[in-house]
Design a protein around this motif. Structure first.
Motif, short mmCIF file in Angstrom:
data_model
loop_
_atom_site.label_atom_id
_atom_site.label_comp_id
_atom_site.label_asym_id
_atom_site.label_seq_id
_atom_site.Cartn_x
_atom_site.Cartn_y
_atom_site.Cartn_z
N SER A 30 -8.81 5.22 -28.82
CA SER A 30 -7.45 5.70 -28.93
C SER A 30 -6.60 5.35 -27.72
O SER A 30 -5.40 5.48 -27.75
CB SER A 30 -7.45 7.22 -29.13
N ARG A 31 -7.23 4.93 -26.63
CA ARG A 31 -6.46 4.53 -25.46
C ARG A 31 -7.24 3.44 -24.72
O ARG A 31 -8.44 3.28 -24.89
CB ARG A 31 -6.16 5.73 -24.54
N GLY A 32 -6.54 2.68 -23.89
CA GLY A 32 -7.18 1.59 -23.19
C GLY A 32 -7.82 2.04 -21.88
O GLY A 32 -8.02 3.23 -21.63
N ASP A 33 -8.14 1.09 -21.02
CA ASP A 33 -8.71 1.40 -19.72
C ASP A 33 -7.76 2.26 -18.90
O ASP A 33 -6.54 2.16 -19.03
CB ASP A 33 -9.00 0.11 -18.94
N GLY A 34 -8.33 3.09 -18.04
CA GLY A 34 -7.52 3.87 -17.12
C GLY A 34 -7.29 3.10 -15.83
O GLY A 34 -8.10 2.24 -15.44
N PHE A 35 -6.19 3.39 -15.17
CA PHE A 35 -5.84 2.74 -13.91
C PHE A 35 -5.42 3.83 -12.92
O PHE A 35 -4.54 4.64 -13.22
CB PHE A 35 -4.70 1.74 -14.09
N CYS A 36 -6.06 3.85 -11.76
CA CYS A 36 -5.78 4.90 -10.78
C CYS A 36 -5.57 4.28 -9.40
O CYS A 36 -6.30 3.36 -9.00
CB CYS A 36 -6.94 5.90 -10.72
N TYR A 37 -4.57 4.79 -8.69
CA TYR A 37 -4.22 4.26 -7.37
C TYR A 37 -4.23 5.39 -6.35
O TYR A 37 -3.56 6.41 -6.54
CB TYR A 37 -2.83 3.63 -7.40
N PHE A 38 -4.99 5.20 -5.27
CA PHE A 38 -4.99 6.14 -4.14
C PHE A 38 -4.12 5.53 -3.04
O PHE A 38 -4.46 4.50 -2.46
CB PHE A 38 -6.40 6.38 -3.63
N LEU A 39 -2.99 6.19 -2.76
CA LEU A 39 -2.00 5.68 -1.82
C LEU A 39 -1.83 6.66 -0.67
O LEU A 39 -2.16 7.83 -0.79
CB LEU A 39 -0.66 5.49 -2.53
N GLY A 40 -1.26 6.20 0.44
CA GLY A 40 -1.00 7.10 1.56
C GLY A 40 -1.00 6.35 2.87
O GLY A 40 -1.22 5.14 2.92
N GLY A 41 -0.78 7.08 3.96
CA GLY A 41 -0.73 6.47 5.27
C GLY A 41 -2.11 6.20 5.84
O GLY A 41 -3.13 6.60 5.28
N ARG A 42 -2.13 5.52 6.98
CA ARG A 42 -3.38 5.25 7.68
C ARG A 42 -4.05 6.56 8.10
O ARG A 42 -3.38 7.51 8.51
CB ARG A 42 -3.13 4.40 8.92
N SER A 43 -5.36 6.60 8.01
CA SER A 43 -6.16 7.74 8.49
C SER A 43 -5.77 9.06 7.83
O SER A 43 -5.97 10.13 8.41
CB SER A 43 -6.03 7.87 10.02
N SER A 44 -5.23 8.98 6.62
CA SER A 44 -4.85 10.22 5.93
C SER A 44 -6.00 10.84 5.16
O SER A 44 -5.89 11.98 4.69
CB SER A 44 -3.69 9.94 4.96
N GLY A 45 -7.10 10.10 5.02
CA GLY A 45 -8.26 10.62 4.31
C GLY A 45 -8.43 10.05 2.91
O GLY A 45 -9.19 10.61 2.10
N LYS A 46 -7.77 8.93 2.61
CA LYS A 46 -7.86 8.34 1.27
C LYS A 46 -9.29 7.95 0.94
O LYS A 46 -9.80 8.27 -0.14
CB LYS A 46 -6.96 7.10 1.16
N SER A 47 -9.94 7.23 1.86
CA SER A 47 -11.31 6.76 1.60
C SER A 47 -12.27 7.93 1.43
O SER A 47 -13.13 7.92 0.53
CB SER A 47 -11.79 5.87 2.75
N THR A 48 -12.13 8.94 2.27
CA THR A 48 -13.01 10.10 2.19
C THR A 48 -12.80 10.86 0.89
O THR A 48 -13.75 11.28 0.23
CB THR A 48 -12.77 11.03 3.39
N LEU A 49 -11.53 11.04 0.50
CA LEU A 49 -11.23 11.75 -0.75
C LEU A 49 -11.76 10.98 -1.95
O LEU A 49 -12.38 11.57 -2.85
CB LEU A 49 -9.72 11.94 -0.88
N LEU A 61 6.24 14.14 5.14
CA LEU A 61 7.40 13.86 4.28
C LEU A 61 7.75 12.38 4.23
O LEU A 61 8.00 11.86 3.13
CB LEU A 61 8.61 14.69 4.74
N PRO A 62 7.80 11.64 5.36
CA PRO A 62 8.08 10.21 5.27
C PRO A 62 7.08 9.45 4.41
O PRO A 62 7.45 8.57 3.62
CB PRO A 62 8.02 9.74 6.73
N THR A 63 5.79 9.79 4.54
CA THR A 63 4.76 9.13 3.72
C THR A 63 4.97 9.44 2.24
O THR A 63 4.94 8.55 1.39
CB THR A 63 3.36 9.59 4.15
N LEU A 64 5.22 10.70 1.95
CA LEU A 64 5.37 11.13 0.56
C LEU A 64 6.60 10.52 -0.08
O LEU A 64 6.53 9.93 -1.17
CB LEU A 64 5.43 12.66 0.52
N LEU A 65 7.75 10.63 0.57
CA LEU A 65 8.98 10.09 0.00
C LEU A 65 8.94 8.58 -0.07
O LEU A 65 9.48 7.97 -1.00
CB LEU A 65 10.19 10.57 0.80
#
Length: 314
Positions: free
Chosen positions: A28-47, A131-135
């Motif tokens: 009923s749906r195709g492949d999923g696509f997910c993006y982890f974004l953010g600043g340096r050393s924000s914890g993206k890899s760990t999360l 806020l700068p990273t988020l916006l």
């Protein structure tokens, strides 16, 4: 989550993901696509590591550039098949982030946008960057969606508006602010990491941070959660910590959004938490502007402009 692997070539898989973006027969749906974004050393890899490997002890290396992995799980529609999710983590410089966001192949393109999820990671231990990273990332997401949606609209297709209306109906149907919220049509999750460091901050700082993040999340139809102690893997315990339960709730949400999407309203085992004295967790559609307020007594119906008012405190 079953059978998670990291391939050898990021860009080969990126091309394959685009070329194979059509729905599988009988699904009923195709492949999923997910993006982890953010600043340096924000914890993206760990999360991302905690999401994919909840019990793994090793601390991942910080990402540079574009990191790719994928995940499979039994299909919700045919248990003899497996659903596939392509997951990218975007690290490195601001210039690389700009190039990635503006590129044609790998980010929210027409073949991906229907089943995409975006996670914006912000670092609570460095309040001035939040806020700068988020916006900044919200602006990039909106710009890319505008470019992608225009390709459908030029063909006379109502598909982009259908995506926006689906998000509005599933997440904000009973919310009094539903007509003021910017519904992008793509699920956005704001993950505020390093709460274990931030929780000792001054009460006023925590109050302003909570209101700021709640306002921006609500204005953009996003899910919001604080997360902490991400280097500590899940442990078998009859009384798991609140941070452990928040991570479990995040993983549950991500699985729903990636593999089911907004065909069904996401559910949570945790009640929303609005009190700045503890970790914030607010599902999309659970907040109200009148409960959040603004940093000054401003009477202005421009909700998006209201986001900039929060720049002063930090």
């Amino acid at each position: 989550m079953a059978s998670i692997k990291t391939p050898g070539s990021i860009f080969v898989k990126l091309i394959e993901a685009n070329n194979n973006g059509k729905k599988q027969e009988g699904a009923s749906r195709g492949d999923g696509f997910c993006y982890f974004l953010g600043g340096r050393s924000s914890g993206k890899s760990t999360l991302l590591n905690r999401f994919l490997y909840p019990t793994r002890v090793e601390v991942p290396k910080p990402s540079e550039g574009l990191e790719y992995t994928y995940a499979r799980k039994p299909s919700n529609y045919d248990h003899e098949k497996k659903d596939l999710a392509h997951i990218w983590e975007v690290g490195g410089s601001k210039e690389f982030a700009e190039d990635f966001a503006q590129g044609e192949a790998g980010f929210l393109n027409p073949k991906q946008v229907t089943t995409s999820v975006v996670v914006i990671v912000v670092d609570l231990s460095d309040p001035s960057t939040v806020l700068p990273t988020l916006l900044g990332w919200l602006d990039r997401i909106k710009a890319k969606l505008a470019a992608t949606f225009s390709k459908f609209e030029k063909k006379g297709l109502a598909f982009p508006e259908q995506l926006r209306q689906r998000a509005k109906a599933k997440l904000y149907n009973h919310n009094e602010d539903k007509d003021m919220v910017n519904h992008t049509g793509v699920p956005i999750v704001i993950a505020a990491t390093k709460y274990d460091t931030f929780h000792g901050s001054d009460s006023e700082v925590k109050k302003v941070m909570a209101r700021m993040l709640r306002y921006v999340a609500h204005a953009n139809g996003a899910f919001l959660t604080y997360l902490g102690n991400l280097h500590t893997p899940e442990a078998a315990s009859r009384t798991p910590s609140l941070e452990s339960r928040l991570m479990e709730n995040f993983s549950r949400l991500m699985n729903q959004l990636i593999f089911t999407g907004l065909e069904k309203r996401p559910t949570s085992k945790l009640e929303p938490h609005f009190d700045h004295a503890g970790p914030i967790m607010v599902p999309a559609g659970a907040d109200r502007f009148k409960d959040i307020g603004r940093p000054r007594s401003v009477v202005d119906s421009n909700i998006m402009a209201g986001q900039l008012e929060w720049q002063g405190p930090f």
